[in-house]
Design an enzyme around this catalytic site. Structure first.
Site, PDB file in Angstrom:
ATOM      1  N   LYS A  22      62.853  10.110 -28.743  1.00  0.00           N
ATOM      2  CA  LYS A  22      61.923  10.828 -27.861  1.00  0.00           C
ATOM      3  C   LYS A  22      62.512  12.156 -27.412  1.00  0.00           C
ATOM      4  O   LYS A  22      61.863  13.199 -27.501  1.00  0.00           O
ATOM      5  CB  LYS A  22      61.610   9.978 -26.625  1.00  0.00           C
ATOM      6  N   ASN A  23      63.750  12.131 -26.930  1.00  0.00           N
ATOM      7  CA  ASN A  23      64.310  13.344 -26.334  1.00  0.00           C
ATOM      8  C   ASN A  23      64.781  14.365 -27.365  1.00  0.00           C
ATOM      9  O   ASN A  23      65.217  15.449 -27.013  1.00  0.00           O
ATOM     10  CB  ASN A  23      65.421  12.992 -25.339  1.00  0.00           C
ATOM     11  N   ARG A  93      57.163  16.007 -17.713  1.00  0.00           N
ATOM     12  CA  ARG A  93      58.002  17.137 -17.277  1.00  0.00           C
ATOM     13  C   ARG A  93      58.525  17.951 -18.449  1.00  0.00           C
ATOM     14  O   ARG A  93      58.768  19.144 -18.333  1.00  0.00           O
ATOM     15  CB  ARG A  93      59.219  16.625 -16.513  1.00  0.00           C
ATOM     16  N   CYS A 117      60.199  13.889  -9.293  1.00  0.00           N
ATOM     17  CA  CYS A 117      59.656  12.701  -9.965  1.00  0.00           C
ATOM     18  C   CYS A 117      60.382  11.475  -9.459  1.00  0.00           C
ATOM     19  O   CYS A 117      61.208  11.570  -8.558  1.00  0.00           O
ATOM     20  CB  CYS A 117      59.762  12.838 -11.477  1.00  0.00           C
ATOM     21  N   ARG A 122      64.887  17.043  -9.533  1.00  0.00           N
ATOM     22  CA  ARG A 122      64.845  17.653 -10.855  1.00  0.00           C
ATOM     23  C   ARG A 122      64.337  19.103 -10.869  1.00  0.00           C
ATOM     24  O   ARG A 122      63.298  19.395 -11.477  1.00  0.00           O
ATOM     25  CB  ARG A 122      64.040  16.771 -11.824  1.00  0.00           C
ATOM     26  N   ASP A 306      70.474   7.333 -19.024  1.00  0.00           N
ATOM     27  CA  ASP A 306      69.308   6.633 -19.581  1.00  0.00           C
ATOM     28  C   ASP A 306      69.618   5.187 -19.992  1.00  0.00           C
ATOM     29  O   ASP A 306      68.714   4.455 -20.402  1.00  0.00           O
ATOM     30  CB  ASP A 306      68.734   7.408 -20.783  1.00  0.00           C
ATOM     31  N   VAL A 328      74.205  11.486 -12.309  1.00  0.00           N
ATOM     32  CA  VAL A 328      73.334  12.527 -12.887  1.00  0.00           C
ATOM     33  C   VAL A 328      72.091  12.760 -12.025  1.00  0.00           C
ATOM     34  O   VAL A 328      71.733  13.898 -11.727  1.00  0.00           O
ATOM     35  CB  VAL A 328      72.949  12.182 -14.343  1.00  0.00           C
ATOM     36  N   ARG A 398      55.513   5.694 -22.703  1.00  0.00           N
ATOM     37  CA  ARG A 398      55.909   7.106 -22.832  1.00  0.00           C
ATOM     38  C   ARG A 398      57.097   7.247 -23.772  1.00  0.00           C
ATOM     39  O   ARG A 398      57.246   8.274 -24.424  1.00  0.00           O
ATOM     40  CB  ARG A 398      56.310   7.662 -21.464  1.00  0.00           C
TER      41      ARG A 398
HETATM   42  N1  EPU Z   1      69.339  20.264 -12.816  1.00  0.00           N
HETATM   43  C1  EPU Z   1      69.351  21.294 -11.912  1.00  0.00           C
HETATM   44  N2  EPU Z   1      68.727  22.462 -12.250  1.00  0.00           N
HETATM   45  C2  EPU Z   1      68.121  22.653 -13.443  1.00  0.00           C
HETATM   46  C3  EPU Z   1      68.116  21.593 -14.379  1.00  0.00           C
HETATM   47  C4  EPU Z   1      68.740  20.408 -14.031  1.00  0.00           C
HETATM   48  O1  EPU Z   1      69.892  21.150 -10.815  1.00  0.00           O
HETATM   49  O2  EPU Z   1      67.571  23.734 -13.676  1.00  0.00           O
HETATM   50  C5  EPU Z   1      69.998  18.966 -12.473  1.00  0.00           C
HETATM   51  C6  EPU Z   1      68.976  17.814 -12.413  1.00  0.00           C
HETATM   52  O3  EPU Z   1      68.321  17.751 -11.176  1.00  0.00           O
HETATM   53  C7  EPU Z   1      69.863  16.610 -12.686  1.00  0.00           C
HETATM   54  C8  EPU Z   1      70.912  17.181 -13.654  1.00  0.00           C
HETATM   55  O4  EPU Z   1      70.845  18.597 -13.524  1.00  0.00           O
HETATM   56  O5  EPU Z   1      70.484  16.180 -11.508  1.00  0.00           O
HETATM   57  C9  EPU Z   1      70.709  16.823 -15.104  1.00  0.00           C
HETATM   58  O6  EPU Z   1      69.365  17.007 -15.463  1.00  0.00           O
HETATM   59  P1  EPU Z   1      68.901  17.510 -16.909  1.00  0.00           P
HETATM   60  O7  EPU Z   1      68.307  18.846 -16.778  1.00  0.00           O
HETATM   61  O8  EPU Z   1      70.003  17.311 -17.886  1.00  0.00           O
HETATM   62  O9  EPU Z   1      67.751  16.485 -17.231  1.00  0.00           O
HETATM   63  P2  EPU Z   1      66.466  16.793 -18.105  1.00  0.00           P
HETATM   64  O10 EPU Z   1      66.818  17.795 -19.124  1.00  0.00           O
HETATM   65  O11 EPU Z   1      65.319  17.055 -17.211  1.00  0.00           O
HETATM   66  C10 EPU Z   1      66.901  15.040 -19.983  1.00  0.00           C
HETATM   67  C11 EPU Z   1      66.167  13.868 -20.551  1.00  0.00           C
HETATM   68  C12 EPU Z   1      66.212  12.716 -19.540  1.00  0.00           C
HETATM   69  C13 EPU Z   1      67.678  12.371 -19.281  1.00  0.00           C
HETATM   70  C14 EPU Z   1      68.422  13.612 -18.778  1.00  0.00           C
HETATM   71  C15 EPU Z   1      69.907  13.389 -18.582  1.00  0.00           C
HETATM   72  C16 EPU Z   1      64.547  14.909 -21.986  1.00  0.00           C
HETATM   73  C17 EPU Z   1      63.120  15.239 -22.269  1.00  0.00           C
HETATM   74  N3  EPU Z   1      64.805  14.264 -20.851  1.00  0.00           N
HETATM   75  O12 EPU Z   1      66.219  15.395 -18.784  1.00  0.00           O
HETATM   76  O13 EPU Z   1      65.565  11.618 -20.153  1.00  0.00           O
HETATM   77  O14 EPU Z   1      67.766  11.357 -18.315  1.00  0.00           O
HETATM   78  O15 EPU Z   1      68.258  14.696 -19.724  1.00  0.00           O
HETATM   79  O16 EPU Z   1      70.501  12.948 -19.750  1.00  0.00           O
HETATM   80  O17 EPU Z   1      65.421  15.210 -22.767  1.00  0.00           O
HETATM   81  C18 EPU Z   1      64.421   9.559 -20.199  1.00  0.00           C
HETATM   82  O18 EPU Z   1      64.379   9.675 -21.446  1.00  0.00           O
HETATM   83  O19 EPU Z   1      64.094   8.503 -19.611  1.00  0.00           O
HETATM   84  C19 EPU Z   1      64.860  10.697 -19.400  1.00  0.00           C
HETATM   85  C20 EPU Z   1      64.626  10.806 -18.097  1.00  0.00           C
END
Ligand code: EPU
Length: 420
Positions: A22-23, A93, A117, A122, A306, A328, A398
């Site tokens: 998915k990711n 998202r 969320c 996030r 995850d 995280v 999802r």
């Molecule tokens: N963060 C910030 N600012 C930003 C972006 C992130 O402070 O601009 C913080 C977030 O709040 C969090 C941390 O950085 O505390 C890490 O978040 P990240 O941005 O890495 O998460 P994401 O990119 O939104 C992806 C996966 C998630 C997975 C996380 C961590 C996708 C579509 N989603 O989310 O997947 O948990 O990385 O590995 O790739 C899931 O599949 O169930 C899922 C939630």
């Protein structure tokens, strides 16, 4: 809305095939927007998040063709809209992933701000700051990120926090910028590497994907290319944990074991015998109860957030006491209260859960709150006495393809019914 009815009935046994990640597929579908012509993406999982992404690409004006063998062709040459509306971003998202490609390729984008969320606030500040550093003019208005740009200019981007989709958005944008971009403190997840592989096939010049520093030499244009999506390491881990918790023996096929080394190490530490080849891994608990293992989540290559919820269940029925620390996301323990209703002995203190293993859980009606929490409730139901009803399974749909069919194949008693 559907519900799942699950009756715990002993060890899982057999083979299960893993779907595309998915990711990985979500950023790759967004990256098709960067090309001048069509790309064919294969090993695309049938997931609600994929359907949402395709709806989004369709609204932008892309031509989409699907074949029944999990292949999607995306032709972006007819794009005539640059907006990801609130209704779509609200349900997924990851819609934010079109921001970088639209700004880089078309010089404009309006993407609804995702908001918080179930697992945390996030924010997307690092996506926005990075695109600004590449030369985009970005305003936040009426709940939307409104971006405009001429051709982006390469820059040095030092990210304060490791962010997966943030790294992906900036990587995609940098491919068409003038000159060199360096992304420091980049996410090293296998899904970032898979995206970089696809972008490289399209003609992008990228080095260092999979390390903390990614270099991108911008090019004038990208061409559509074929790509096969990497197997889902979290789906793989979920089936292996289910096998371990039920004291079973399961072989997972069409996967990449080297993408979940830390998870496999933890399963070994819990008492599992593991054998693996290049694209499969077999777990055998030899009928034994798992031993408790301590976990601390962190960005790749450390233990994935995850997989945290699934290991909470493994520890809930393991021999001994364990500590699980979530670093995280700030609020990713929604499954704990549901597991406690099933008889788990757990205590939350800030970002740490202490677990005292019990020998059995008891079936109960429970509620899915987010994707991985939902998966953990299914695993819990498989090791519980009696029947468990898991409601709000749209969270599971999802991100897990045909989850009840795959579990049934391993001997689980699990049915889907409409929830009236
Ligand atoms: N963060 C910030 N600012 C930003 C972006 C992130 O402070 O601009 C913080 C977030 O709040 C969090 C941390 O950085 O505390 C890490 O978040 P990240 O941005 O890495 O998460 P994401 O990119 O939104 C992806 C996966 C998630 C997975 C996380 C961590 C996708 C579509 N989603 O989310 O997947 O948990 O990385 O590995 O790739 C899931 O599949 O169930 C899922 C939630």
């Amino acid at each position: 809305m559907d519900k799942l009815l699950i009756t715990g009935n002993g060890p899982l046994q057999g083979d299960v095939r893993i779907s595309g990640a998915k990711n990985a597929v979500l950023p790759i579908l967004a990256a098709t927007l960067l090309a001048n012509n069509a790309s064919t993406i294969s090993n695309v999982p049938h997931l609600n998040d994929v359907t949402t992404t395709m709806a989004l690409l369709g609204r932008l004006g892309c031509q989409l063709t699907m074949t029944d063998n999990m292949q999607v062709e995306v032709d972006p040459s007819s794009i005539n809209d640059y907006t990801a509306a609130y209704e779509l971003v609200r349900t997924m998202r990851a819609s934010i992933l079109v921001l970088g490609p639209l700004v880089a390729r078309y010089g404009q984008a309006q993407v609804s701000l995702p908001g918080g969320c179930a697992i945390g606030a996030r924010p997307v500040n690092l996506h926005i700051d990075g695109l600004r550093a590449l030369g985009a003019d970005i305003r936040i208005e009426d709940g939307y990120i409104r971006a405009r740009a001429g051709r982006l200019k390469g820059a040095r981007l030092a990210l304060d926090t490791v962010t997966v989709t943030g790294t992906e958005n900036l990587l995609m944008a940098a491919t068409l910028a003038r000159g060199e971009t360096v992304i420091e403190n980049a996410a090293r997840e296998p899904e970032v590497v898979d995206l970089a592989r696809y972008l490289t096939r399209m003609g992008a010049q990228i080095s260092g994907a999979g390390t903390g520093t990614i270099h991108v030499q911008g090019v004038d244009e990208l061409q559509g290319a074929p790509h096969r999506v990497v197997p889902d390491r979290i789906e793989t881990g979920t089936f292996l944990v289910a096998a371990a918790a039920t004291r079973g023996k399961v072989r997972v096929l069409d996967t990449v074991p080297e993408n979940l080394t830390v998870v496999l190490d933890k399963l070994r530490e819990s008492g599992a015998s593991l054998t693996q080849g290049e694209d499969w891994v077999e777990l055998d608990m030899n009928g034994e109860r798992p031993r408790a293992v301590n976990i601390t989540t962190a960005p790749f290559p450390d233990f994935p957030t995850d997989m945290q919820a699934q290991f909470c269940v493994l520890n809930a029925v393991a021999e001994g006491k364990s500590r699980i620390v979530e670093t995280v996301f700030e609020n990713r323990f929604m499954h704990i209260s549901e597991l406690m209703r099933m008889g788990a002995a757990m205590d939350i203190d800030g970002n740490t859960v202490t677990v005292n293993g019990v020998s059995r859980l008891k079936g109960a009606p429970v509620m899915a709150t987010d994707l991985r929490a939902s998966a953990s409730l299914i695993v819990a139901a498989l090791v519980a006495d009696g029947e468990t009803t898991v409601r709000r399974v749209y969270h599971i749909d999802r991100g897990y393809e045909r989850i009840e069919e795959k579990f049934r194949q391993l001997g689980a008693q699990i049915e889907r019914e409409p929830d009236n």
